[in-house]
Design an enzyme around this catalytic site. Sequence first.
Site, mmCIF file in Angstrom:
data_model
loop_
_atom_site.group_PDB
_atom_site.id
_atom_site.type_symbol
_atom_site.label_atom_id
_atom_site.label_comp_id
_atom_site.label_asym_id
_atom_site.label_seq_id
_atom_site.Cartn_x
_atom_site.Cartn_y
_atom_site.Cartn_z
ATOM 1 N N GLY A 1 0.812 -1.212 0.000
ATOM 2 C CA GLY A 1 0.000 0.000 0.000
ATOM 3 C C GLY A 1 0.845 1.260 0.000
ATOM 4 O O GLY A 1 1.931 1.315 -0.593
ATOM 5 N N SER A 2 0.356 2.272 0.701
ATOM 6 C CA SER A 2 0.954 3.615 0.606
ATOM 7 C C SER A 2 2.409 3.657 1.030
ATOM 8 O O SER A 2 3.130 4.606 0.688
ATOM 9 C CB SER A 2 0.162 4.586 1.480
ATOM 10 O OG SER A 2 -1.199 4.506 1.153
ATOM 11 N N THR A 3 2.874 2.670 1.793
ATOM 12 C CA THR A 3 4.291 2.640 2.158
ATOM 13 C C THR A 3 5.154 2.736 0.908
ATOM 14 O O THR A 3 6.205 3.374 0.907
ATOM 15 C CB THR A 3 4.599 1.339 2.925
ATOM 16 O OG1 THR A 3 3.762 1.300 4.073
ATOM 17 C CG2 THR A 3 6.037 1.259 3.344
ATOM 18 N N MET A 4 4.655 2.133 -0.180
ATOM 19 C CA MET A 4 5.435 2.117 -1.413
ATOM 20 C C MET A 4 5.471 3.479 -2.101
ATOM 21 O O MET A 4 6.227 3.678 -3.052
ATOM 22 C CB MET A 4 4.870 1.065 -2.377
ATOM 23 C CG MET A 4 4.857 -0.354 -1.832
ATOM 24 S SD MET A 4 6.484 -0.957 -1.348
ATOM 25 C CE MET A 4 7.144 -1.461 -2.929
ATOM 26 N N LYS A 5 4.631 4.430 -1.637
ATOM 27 C CA LYS A 5 4.671 5.774 -2.227
ATOM 28 C C LYS A 5 6.017 6.429 -1.986
ATOM 29 O O LYS A 5 6.408 7.360 -2.702
ATOM 30 C CB LYS A 5 3.572 6.649 -1.619
ATOM 31 C CG LYS A 5 2.187 6.335 -2.159
ATOM 32 C CD LYS A 5 1.132 7.133 -1.428
ATOM 33 C CE LYS A 5 -0.259 6.658 -1.810
ATOM 34 N NZ LYS A 5 -1.279 7.065 -0.841
#
Lengths: 389, 564
Positions: B288-292
């Site tokens: 999820g957003s961690t990969m942003k």
Amino acid sequence: MNRARKSWFGEWWWTMDRLLLTAFLVLMGAGAVMSFAASPAVAARIGLDPSHFTIRHMAYLLPALLVILATSMLSPKQVRRVCLGLFIVFLAALAATLFIGVEIKGARRWIHLPVVGSFQPSEFLKPAFVVLVAWLMSERMTRPDVPGNLMAGGLLVIVAGLLVQQPDFGQTMLVVGVWVAMFFVASMPWIWVLVIGAGGAGLLGSAYLTLPHVASRINRFLSGTGDTYQTDVALEAISRGGWFGRGPGEGTVKRILPDSHTDFIFAVTAEEFGIIVCIVVVLLFGLVLMRGLWHALKVDDPFCRVAVTGLVTLFGFQSAINMAVNLHLVPAKGMTLPFISYGGSSMIAVAFSMGLVLALTRRRPRVASMRAYEPARPALAAPVSGQPA
Amino acid sequence: MSGEVQKEQAGPRQLTLDGIHKRRLDKGRSRIVIAMVLFFGIYAVIAGRLVQLALYPEQRVARVVNNDTAAVVRPDVLDRNGVILATDVRQPSLFAEPRRIIDADEAAELLAETIPSLNVRELREKLASGRGFVWLKREISPAERAAVHRLGLPGIGFTDENRRVYPNGRTASHLIGHVNVDNQGIAGLERWVDAHRQLQPTMARGTSERPEPVRLALDLRVQHAVHAELTDAMHRYRAIAAAGVVMDARTGEIVSMVSLPDYDPNDPREALLPDRINRVTTGTFELGSTMKSFTAAMALDSGRFSMADRIDARSAIQVGGFSINDFRGQHRWLDFTEAFTYSSNIASARMALALGVQQHQEFLRRFRFFDRLRTELPESAEPQYPRQWVPVSTATISYGHGMTVAPLQAVQGGAALVNGGLLIRPTFLARTEAEAREDAVQIIRPQTSVHMRTLFRANVERGTARRADAEGFDVGGKTGTSEKVVNGVYAKDKRLTSFLAAFPMHSPRYIVFVMLDEPQAVPETNGAATAGLNAAPTAGRIIARIGPLLGVQPRMDRLASAAR
């Protein structure tokens, strides 16, 4: 024994290569000793009496010895006749395996007969095939009007075709390899050497690309990953043996090594008797090869030359592939070690084929052999060829 | 057949007549010589290989498993401070030599009376088998040994075997792994030990000399803190699983790795349960957003975006028939830092789409997100990514959906984002910074790394990860909440939350990663279950505990209480 008096026995004994015979006997003896090391573990593993294979191995030694001696007494003419007969019989038997053969590990290679027991026709077919091919190729050399090479090629196609059907790719490779070696020695033009070399490389390449099990086996060999269990265990056994071995009966890796009495007997030998003994075995095989080819070099008779080359090459390829697999020099391929691995068919067939080598390498008067092959121009050839330049 | 006449110089005035036949023979002779040379070469190679094996034995079969072999001596496994994590102790085992047994029935009865856990019928079968050697019971107690000894049965004996003991129990189970009854490593680092150390069987061992211990990067104190905090978090947020990693950002050393639920390596039966996989290396997840974080780094590293840029997040964008919207929509232009701290899907997708599929893939490949990450642990998993990579893939992957990676891969990438841009392969063994630099690869510009530190810190100061702010340790990081795929569709109520953090942000030394599987909304988290409410505070508590242990000095100017 009186060498001057030409008794039948003396004639046979003094014209035969006794060095080769000794090498064969030593190899057979070594095989018997090694079977004590390698067979009980396998027998125990599959729930048989520990001495099951050892006793059988011993029991095959005597007939093998008789076959060697009897075969060595044949004259070249008799060799050709006997082999023609055997070829017909065992070619039929090989064809029959496809229909009535006993299926073991996914291949039909064995025929079971009452009285005789089960045997593997391809083992006996190989020496007969070699002799017939040598005959055809040498006919082509002496009488160009006979399409000998073409017929020899036809025999190869038939035999290789039947072996592939079994399927037995190891024997197929062996037969093709020996045929090529014979063709090579029977003065095949260099252009053919190139063509066959390229064809072989192409075949291997296409087998790698189209047959998944071939590809996986080669990949496993090259990368050393995946299931290389057998060869890993074999290497472990050899390494544990060291120069002098762990002593008879002291091997442990043999207990977990599949086919330790046939394909991997060399590794078991190394573990128990040491690498020095293995090197002696290699030297013995090398001695047979060099001595046999030396005979082929010396003999004038083209049939004897090509046949001896073929028989010795068969023996050499088989032993070299077996040892190289044990040492992880080539990808795993099931192949027995001549005279040493367990197996009745193989033992008798190898004895027969080496008996043929002894028969064809016996010293004969030179002129007689020349006459036999150049009947067309005796007047021109006979007087001058007595003194070769 | 036509004969040919040839003059030869060899003999004095000698005329020789040679036929085709003879020439063929001579040609054949040279061919045989060639064959002899070839065969000589083949046999020479075989003999040479034998000599090589005699001089340099190969020991490639560490996996030889045989029930009747004696247990091997294993090296101790130590943590980075020399604390014992695994060691061998001697324990007697009971065996029989059936060939020497006089009365198998009587022996079986007596033994079964003395050691009730033995089955009489099995015993009788074994003792009457006529074999040379058979184990009756491995690892018996000294009292049982004495009792059997008093029976005075011929053909029954004891041998001291090595038994593996893990004094710290569950604390580092997935990392250390465990052994089978023959003391052979079958999981985790124990298995690596088997493959890389030459282990000697007990019986072949003359003296009591022990092999050189294996020293790990693990710090048992840190491991214990992470284990305790994650266990607490699992209960607190009612998650089904949790995982955590602490890695040195400069050396790639894994100081701590925990995956819950775990098992006790002293009794590894539980290890076979399906939920006991090592989620850090063997599980792959959509983070999820961690990969942003990686999308933002790509945008900055490309030079196409700068920290001063503003990004249009006024309304949802349409890509290939999909509509991409924000979880916490601001519906306005966001500056670069805001796009990160508000965790805007729209902004991430815009950045990735602006650079295009090619550049996106190339950037992720630099982080080795498409390759299986191999470490000393035998357990690893292949990441998954779309075979058909279309623009919509780039859009969703930019915010962490549509591609799965093993958590350890995210940790490896996270270290590169903050340590100046070096991708360092993680290791479980102790390693120096110099050694780590030898195979490190510069994958982003150092300046990009400086910007990433600013973004991570800003996210903790005023973004989604405020609850991770362990006072004084200058924490920075990015949260991510993803919906789990159940039966091929995203399930609204099953979430995976993660937090990728580093501290201290002014000079990042340690990467901390926390992941919770299916955490529930609990009163403490105000009825929501996003990463900022569970994974981030868990990481904050971990950092507050391990910071002092790792010798990171809290900066007093960062202490909120000191400022007050």
